[in-house]
Write a protein that holds these residues in place. Structure first.
Motif, PDB file in Angstrom:
ATOM      1  N   ASN A   3      52.151  79.215  88.139  1.00  0.00           N
ATOM      2  CA  ASN A   3      52.276  80.314  89.100  1.00  0.00           C
ATOM      3  C   ASN A   3      52.363  79.778  90.522  1.00  0.00           C
ATOM      4  OD1 ASN A   3      52.418  83.127  89.666  1.00  0.00           O
ATOM      5  ND2 ASN A   3      50.300  83.067  90.387  1.00  0.00           N
ATOM      6  N   SER A   4      51.620  78.726  90.801  1.00  0.00           N
ATOM      7  CA  SER A   4      51.689  78.105  92.123  1.00  0.00           C
ATOM      8  C   SER A   4      53.101  77.609  92.413  1.00  0.00           C
ATOM      9  CB  SER A   4      50.701  76.939  92.200  1.00  0.00           C
ATOM     10  OG  SER A   4      50.827  76.248  93.415  1.00  0.00           O
ATOM     11  N   GLN A   5      53.725  77.004  91.382  1.00  0.00           N
ATOM     12  CA  GLN A   5      55.090  76.499  91.552  1.00  0.00           C
ATOM     13  C   GLN A   5      56.074  77.641  91.814  1.00  0.00           C
ATOM     14  OE1 GLN A   5      57.139  74.606  88.115  1.00  0.00           O
ATOM     15  NE2 GLN A   5      57.238  72.803  89.435  1.00  0.00           N
ATOM     16  N   VAL A   6      55.927  78.737  91.074  1.00  0.00           N
ATOM     17  CA  VAL A   6      56.805  79.900  91.263  1.00  0.00           C
ATOM     18  C   VAL A   6      56.632  80.478  92.658  1.00  0.00           C
ATOM     19  CG1 VAL A   6      57.239  82.272  90.526  1.00  0.00           C
ATOM     20  CG2 VAL A   6      56.915  80.480  88.808  1.00  0.00           C
ATOM     21  N   VAL A  27      53.653  67.081  90.312  1.00  0.00           N
ATOM     22  CA  VAL A  27      52.884  65.971  89.735  1.00  0.00           C
ATOM     23  C   VAL A  27      51.664  66.485  88.978  1.00  0.00           C
ATOM     24  CG1 VAL A  27      51.422  63.999  90.331  1.00  0.00           C
ATOM     25  CG2 VAL A  27      53.694  64.238  91.370  1.00  0.00           C
ATOM     26  N   GLU A  28      50.917  67.411  89.603  1.00  0.00           N
ATOM     27  CA  GLU A  28      49.702  67.919  88.957  1.00  0.00           C
ATOM     28  C   GLU A  28      50.038  68.768  87.729  1.00  0.00           C
ATOM     29  OE1 GLU A  28      46.810  66.895  89.621  1.00  0.00           O
ATOM     30  OE2 GLU A  28      47.321  65.807  91.464  1.00  0.00           O
ATOM     31  N   LEU A  29      51.128  69.518  87.778  1.00  0.00           N
ATOM     32  CA  LEU A  29      51.534  70.312  86.621  1.00  0.00           C
ATOM     33  C   LEU A  29      51.949  69.398  85.473  1.00  0.00           C
ATOM     34  CD1 LEU A  29      52.185  72.967  85.200  1.00  0.00           C
ATOM     35  CD2 LEU A  29      54.397  72.996  86.402  1.00  0.00           C
ATOM     36  N   ALA A  30      52.704  68.346  85.786  1.00  0.00           N
ATOM     37  CA  ALA A  30      53.125  67.411  84.742  1.00  0.00           C
ATOM     38  C   ALA A  30      51.916  66.723  84.118  1.00  0.00           C
ATOM     39  CB  ALA A  30      54.082  66.370  85.329  1.00  0.00           C
ATOM     40  N   ARG A  31      50.968  66.325  84.916  1.00  0.00           N
ATOM     41  CA  ARG A  31      49.761  65.688  84.384  1.00  0.00           C
ATOM     42  C   ARG A  31      49.036  66.631  83.438  1.00  0.00           C
ATOM     43  NH1 ARG A  31      45.991  63.402  88.901  1.00  0.00           N
ATOM     44  NH2 ARG A  31      47.889  62.136  89.144  1.00  0.00           N
ATOM     45  N   THR A  32      48.960  67.908  83.813  1.00  0.00           N
ATOM     46  CA  THR A  32      48.281  68.902  82.979  1.00  0.00           C
ATOM     47  C   THR A  32      49.047  69.160  81.705  1.00  0.00           C
ATOM     48  OG1 THR A  32      47.483  69.930  85.037  1.00  0.00           O
ATOM     49  CG2 THR A  32      47.240  71.205  83.013  1.00  0.00           C
ATOM     50  N   GLN A  33      50.371  69.158  81.790  1.00  0.00           N
ATOM     51  CA  GLN A  33      51.192  69.379  80.595  1.00  0.00           C
ATOM     52  C   GLN A  33      51.032  68.238  79.588  1.00  0.00           C
ATOM     53  OE1 GLN A  33      54.797  69.941  82.830  1.00  0.00           O
ATOM     54  NE2 GLN A  33      54.881  72.146  82.399  1.00  0.00           N
ATOM     55  N   VAL A  34      50.888  67.013  80.082  1.00  0.00           N
ATOM     56  CA  VAL A  34      50.645  65.892  79.170  1.00  0.00           C
ATOM     57  C   VAL A  34      49.304  66.072  78.470  1.00  0.00           C
ATOM     58  CG1 VAL A  34      50.225  63.410  79.027  1.00  0.00           C
ATOM     59  CG2 VAL A  34      52.108  64.275  80.431  1.00  0.00           C
ATOM     60  N   LEU A  35      48.289  66.466  79.215  1.00  0.00           N
ATOM     61  CA  LEU A  35      46.969  66.700  78.627  1.00  0.00           C
ATOM     62  C   LEU A  35      47.013  67.844  77.612  1.00  0.00           C
ATOM     63  CD1 LEU A  35      44.692  66.354  81.798  1.00  0.00           C
ATOM     64  CD2 LEU A  35      44.884  64.745  79.884  1.00  0.00           C
ATOM     65  N   ALA A  36      47.908  68.807  77.845  1.00  0.00           N
ATOM     66  CA  ALA A  36      48.037  69.948  76.923  1.00  0.00           C
ATOM     67  C   ALA A  36      48.897  69.612  75.723  1.00  0.00           C
ATOM     68  CB  ALA A  36      48.621  71.140  77.674  1.00  0.00           C
ATOM     69  N   GLY A  37      49.368  68.362  75.635  1.00  0.00           N
ATOM     70  CA  GLY A  37      50.220  67.975  74.520  1.00  0.00           C
ATOM     71  C   GLY A  37      51.646  68.453  74.661  1.00  0.00           C
ATOM     72  N   ILE A  58      48.865  77.969  97.621  1.00  0.00           N
ATOM     73  CA  ILE A  58      47.831  76.952  97.854  1.00  0.00           C
ATOM     74  C   ILE A  58      46.582  77.270  97.043  1.00  0.00           C
ATOM     75  CG2 ILE A  58      46.321  75.900  99.582  1.00  0.00           C
ATOM     76  CD1 ILE A  58      48.489  76.420 101.655  1.00  0.00           C
ATOM     77  N   THR A  59      46.158  78.529  97.070  1.00  0.00           N
ATOM     78  CA  THR A  59      44.936  78.896  96.347  1.00  0.00           C
ATOM     79  C   THR A  59      45.142  78.813  94.836  1.00  0.00           C
ATOM     80  OG1 THR A  59      45.499  81.268  96.397  1.00  0.00           O
ATOM     81  CG2 THR A  59      44.215  80.404  98.230  1.00  0.00           C
ATOM     82  N   GLU A  60      46.335  79.175  94.362  1.00  0.00           N
ATOM     83  CA  GLU A  60      46.626  79.050  92.934  1.00  0.00           C
ATOM     84  C   GLU A  60      46.607  77.582  92.516  1.00  0.00           C
ATOM     85  OE1 GLU A  60      47.792  81.946  90.513  1.00  0.00           O
ATOM     86  OE2 GLU A  60      46.149  82.321  91.910  1.00  0.00           O
ATOM     87  N   PHE A  61      47.180  76.723  93.349  1.00  0.00           N
ATOM     88  CA  PHE A  61      47.204  75.289  93.062  1.00  0.00           C
ATOM     89  C   PHE A  61      45.783  74.733  92.973  1.00  0.00           C
ATOM     90  CE2 PHE A  61      47.055  70.965  94.829  1.00  0.00           C
ATOM     91  CZ  PHE A  61      47.861  70.284  93.926  1.00  0.00           C
ATOM     92  N   THR A  62      44.946  75.113  93.922  1.00  0.00           N
ATOM     93  CA  THR A  62      43.572  74.606  93.945  1.00  0.00           C
ATOM     94  C   THR A  62      42.818  75.010  92.684  1.00  0.00           C
ATOM     95  OG1 THR A  62      43.563  74.748  96.361  1.00  0.00           O
ATOM     96  CG2 THR A  62      41.425  74.599  95.262  1.00  0.00           C
ATOM     97  N   GLU A  63      42.928  76.282  92.335  1.00  0.00           N
ATOM     98  CA  GLU A  63      42.243  76.745  91.131  1.00  0.00           C
ATOM     99  C   GLU A  63      42.762  76.015  89.898  1.00  0.00           C
ATOM    100  OE1 GLU A  63      41.208  80.850  90.368  1.00  0.00           O
ATOM    101  OE2 GLU A  63      41.949  81.394  92.367  1.00  0.00           O
ATOM    102  N   GLY A  64      44.044  75.765  89.836  1.00  0.00           N
ATOM    103  CA  GLY A  64      44.616  75.067  88.690  1.00  0.00           C
ATOM    104  C   GLY A  64      44.072  73.661  88.545  1.00  0.00           C
TER     105      GLY A  64
END
Length: 780
Positions: free
Chosen positions: A674-677, A699-709, A650-656
């Motif tokens: 890391n949150s997913q793992v 969902v949040e990881l995928a959104r971030t991956q799109v932003l990261a190209g 939870i804390t890793e997800f929030t920071e991400g």
């Protein structure tokens, strides 16, 4: 006169008297041996019968050889003595056909968690029987549900439980996860007056060998109890009883003794000649007993812990040595998470520990460590119990649960649960827990094997079918999952869970009309408050998925009202806190703040960090990232202090999420991955909230991956989620963005269409739906 003179001269009376004294001494010694070493009570009977049967030989030998001087053996002694010996052996064999005189218990000693010797008297596991004592039906009392009916059942149950060869169950025990709601669902709101057919079903669900039913009525200033003892499967009435007594204690003693004698008559223990005074287990003050029972009923029937505390407190004021009332106060504060207050009352329990069984003292010792946040010591105590009673399935069950709730100790929990199942194979809920733990470790085949075994043991239960359907859902086999859910609905037509799973299954495939039709079916089936709550909760979740947070919040509040009938205040608080994001999306920020402020005082150290979960969710939605991070750090510190490493994701997800919103895309990617793992190895994924969090992480990881190209990575992240939930609107929105980044316009439009299938009736200001419409305009 000459006969008497001969008896004196031959010392027959003298020798016979000595022999009778020897019989008495042997009788006393055997009784001590039975009590001290756990031999069968039948040994006393056999010794007495054998020695009395040999009395003719003693008299014969005294007559012919008791007179001083030399003598010779005659034909009478040579024939009579062997005949007497043969007759005695035949008598003993007749009295105990096929029985072995062997110990029914033994004394075992091990080293405890502090290195000191701990001794326990352990009964033979193969002789222990299970007995359910259901509440006696009141007849002829001036009040509708007199406290005496509950008290009599409780006294009988606890007095029988004192027998080392009998374990008793009564609806008061573990009532929140027990069967009282099944009685209430069938129309017996007070738990009284249920028919034998229903009681048999409940006893079988709790794996009870026998159960007791009956009635109680006032009689001549005292009480009269009519009671039946049944064998559970196949159903068979073993005995009818009627007892009268001047007070509840005397009636309970009579009833308990009769039950134990009936259950033990075919066991090596034989009949029980006496029982402990019931007052020793409870209180000798009838007023204190009444207050105590009213407290139990306040918790079980009214779900009113505050009222229960009042009753229990008054009970210990009347009798300051009422151990079970202190135990009840400990239970209330334990359920509330107020371990400091629970520990205060546990100290009183320990002061009066002589009133409890050795096993109860072990359990109290373990939770004393838990209250002091010394979970490693608690596990050592339960480990000691398994060493003392390695053949006791409950000891292994308790150890497994201690590992289960101690963070990510899945391997140890699996080992303990497997051992418990070896000893008692038909434990439904342990099989479910074990299957879940196998899933956490990625052992899907083992999970399926356990669930199939559970289904074979209890083919009428929907639970293994639901779990099998969940596995197929996770694998993306939605048609197969639906078949399992349908089988579960047929297996138990009075249960709503399989129907709700069918609704989920249809919604995940975009079939909203079918989903709502299943919810209507569930409404028809739902009778008990927890069933009605489950249906309302499903409607709330579906409305939220459709982009209608205001409608979802209204339904959530209805669910809270239904849950208040049976859930503890702590459970309700946790539900409320986890809904902070829902409050925020519904625009109810002030109400959310008010709720969080009101529940803050409910949590005591070391769990005073828990409200930070709610504040953190609210702060992220309001974009107050500094405040969110402060709460996040407090949360991480609390998790570390309490050993809850299973929640660190939870804390890793929030920071991400915060890093991404502040523009640190690389840092966000690392934290979210890391949150997913961490989530995928956490026992929290077994909870409904854990499954929702897994989807949120994806969902949040995928959104971030799109932003990261990294659109390909985003689609790979969403792959499993979309396989199990093809029409998930949030996942499809992120998939559309990924496809657009790859210039795959048709795939992007297809993903957006799936999202808008569920968001077609979204509330106008629902952000994700607005973003989807903007993206659709861009694609067109």
């Amino acid at each position: 006169m000459s006969l008497f003179k001969d008896l004196i001269e031959r010392r027959v009376l003298y020798i016979a008297g000595i022999y009778l004294g020897i019989i008495f001494a042997a009788f006393e010694f055997t009784g001590i041996a039975v009590e001290r070493y756990g031999f069968s009570d039948q040994l006393v009977d056999l010794v007495l019968a054998g020695m009395l049967a040999m009395l003719p030989t003693v008299i014969l030998l005294a007559w012919f050889h008791g007179k001083p001087g030399k003598d010779q053996w005659g034909r009478v002694e040579k024939v009579g003595v062997p005949l007497n010996v043969v007759g005695t052996v035949a008598l003993l064999l007749w009295l105990a056909p096929g029985q072995k005189v062997e110990a029914i218990s033994e004394t075992r000693t091990v080293l405890d968690e502090s290195g000191q010797e701990f001794t326990l008297e352990v009964a033979r596991a193969d002789l222990v029987q299970q007995l359910a004592v259901f509440f006696l039906e009141p007849q002829g009392f001036p009040t509708e549900n007199p406290w005496e009916a509950y008290a009599a059942s409780l006294l009988i149950s606890e007095a029988a439980d004192k027998d080392p060869l009998i374990n008793t169950y009564i609806p008061y025990r573990f009532f929140r996860r027990g069967l009282i709601w099944k009685l209430r669902r069938a129309g017996y709101d007070s738990g009284l007056g249920a028919p034998v057919s229903l009681l048999q079903e409940l006893a079988e669900l709790q794996y009870q060998d026998h159960f007791v039913a009956g009635s109680i009525s006032p009689a001549g200033g005292g009480y009269s109890v009519n009671m039946e003892l049944y064998q559970t499967r196949p159903l068979k009435k073993l005995a009818d009883y009627e007892f009268t007594g001047s007070d509840l204690y005397r009636v309970a003693e009579q009833a308990s003794l009769a039950i134990k004698n009936e259950m033990n008559k075919d066991h090596p223990v034989g009949r029980v000649s006496e029982t402990s005074p019931v007052e020793d287990l409870f209180t000798d003050d009838i007023q204190a007993l009444e207050l105590y029972v009213r407290g139990l009923n306040a918790r079980m029937l009214d779900n009113d812990d505050d009222q229960a505390v009042d009753w229990f407190t008054r009970a210990v004021e009347v009798d300051p040595n009422f151990a079970m009332a202190y135990q009840a106060l400990t239970d209330v504060y334990d359920a509330r998470g107020d371990f400091a207050r629970a520990l205060e009352y546990l100290k009183e329990v320990n002061r009066l520990s002589h009133r409890f069984s050795d096993v109860q003292r072990i359990l109290d010792r373990g939770r004393g460590y838990r209250f002091r946040n010394q979970n490693d010591k608690a596990r050592q105590v339960y480990q000691m119990w398994t060493e003392l009673e390695p053949e006791n399935y409950q000891a292994w069950q308790t150890l497994g649960s201690a590992y289960f709730w101690s963070g990510n100790m899945t391997g140890q929990a699996i080992e303990a649960y497997e051992k418990s199942l070896e000893l008692m194979p038909n434990q439904d809920w342990i099989l479910s827990q074990l299957a879940g733990l196998y899933k956490v470790e990625g052992r899907m085949d083992d999970a399926i094997s356990v669930l199939q075994r559970q289904h074979e043991l209890r083919p009428s239960s929907y639970q293994p079918l639901i779990a099998l359907g969940d596995i197929e859902t996770q694998r993306g086999n939605l048609e197969q999952a639906a078949e399992y859910f349908q089988q579960g609905a047929v297996a138990q037509t009075d249960m709503v869970t399989p129907i709700l799973r069918l609704a989920d299954n249809q919604a995940s495939r975009g079939n909203l009309d079918e989903a709502f039709a299943h919810l209507d079916d569930a409404d028809f089936v739902a009778q008990a408050p927890r069933q009605q709550s489950a249906v309302v909760g499903e409607r709330s979740g579906l409305r939220m998925m459709m982009g209608q947070p205001r409608a979802a919040l209204r339904l959530f509040k209805q669910r809270l009202a239904l849950e208040a009938v049976e859930r503890s205040s702590l459970d309700l608080t946790m539900m409320h806190m986890q809904a902070m994001a829902l409050y925020a999306m519904a625009g109810e920020i002030e109400e959310a703040e008010s709720v969080l402020a009101s529940i803050g005082d409910m949590f005591r150290p070391p769990f005073d960090f828990v409200p930070s979960i709610g504040w953190m969710m609210l702060d992220i939605y309001r974009e107050r990232y500094d405040s969110a991070l402060e709460h996040n750090q407090r949360l991480l510190k609390g998790m570390t202090t309490t050993g809850r490493d299973d929640l660190v994701f939870i804390t890793e997800f929030t920071e991400g999420v915060i890093m991404r919103e502040r523009g640190d895309i690389d840092g966000a990617l690392a934290k979210l991955k890391n949150s997913q793992v961490l989530h995928d190895v956490s026992i929290q994924q077994l909870e409904e909230e854990g499954i929702q969090f897994r989807n949120a992480i994806a969902v949040e990881l995928a959104r971030t991956q799109v932003l990261a190209g990294l659109p390909d990575d985003a689609l790979q992240t969403l792959e499993n989620m979309l396989a199990s939930w093809p029409y998930n609107p949030d996942a499809n929105l992120e998939a559309a963005r990924a496809y657009l980044a790859l210039d795959d316009i048709e795939a992007a439009r297809g993903a957006l269409n799936r999202a808008m299938t569920l968001w077609s009736e979204a509330e106008p200001d629902y952000r994700p739906a607005m973003q989807a419409r903007e993206l659709a305009d861009q694609l067109n």
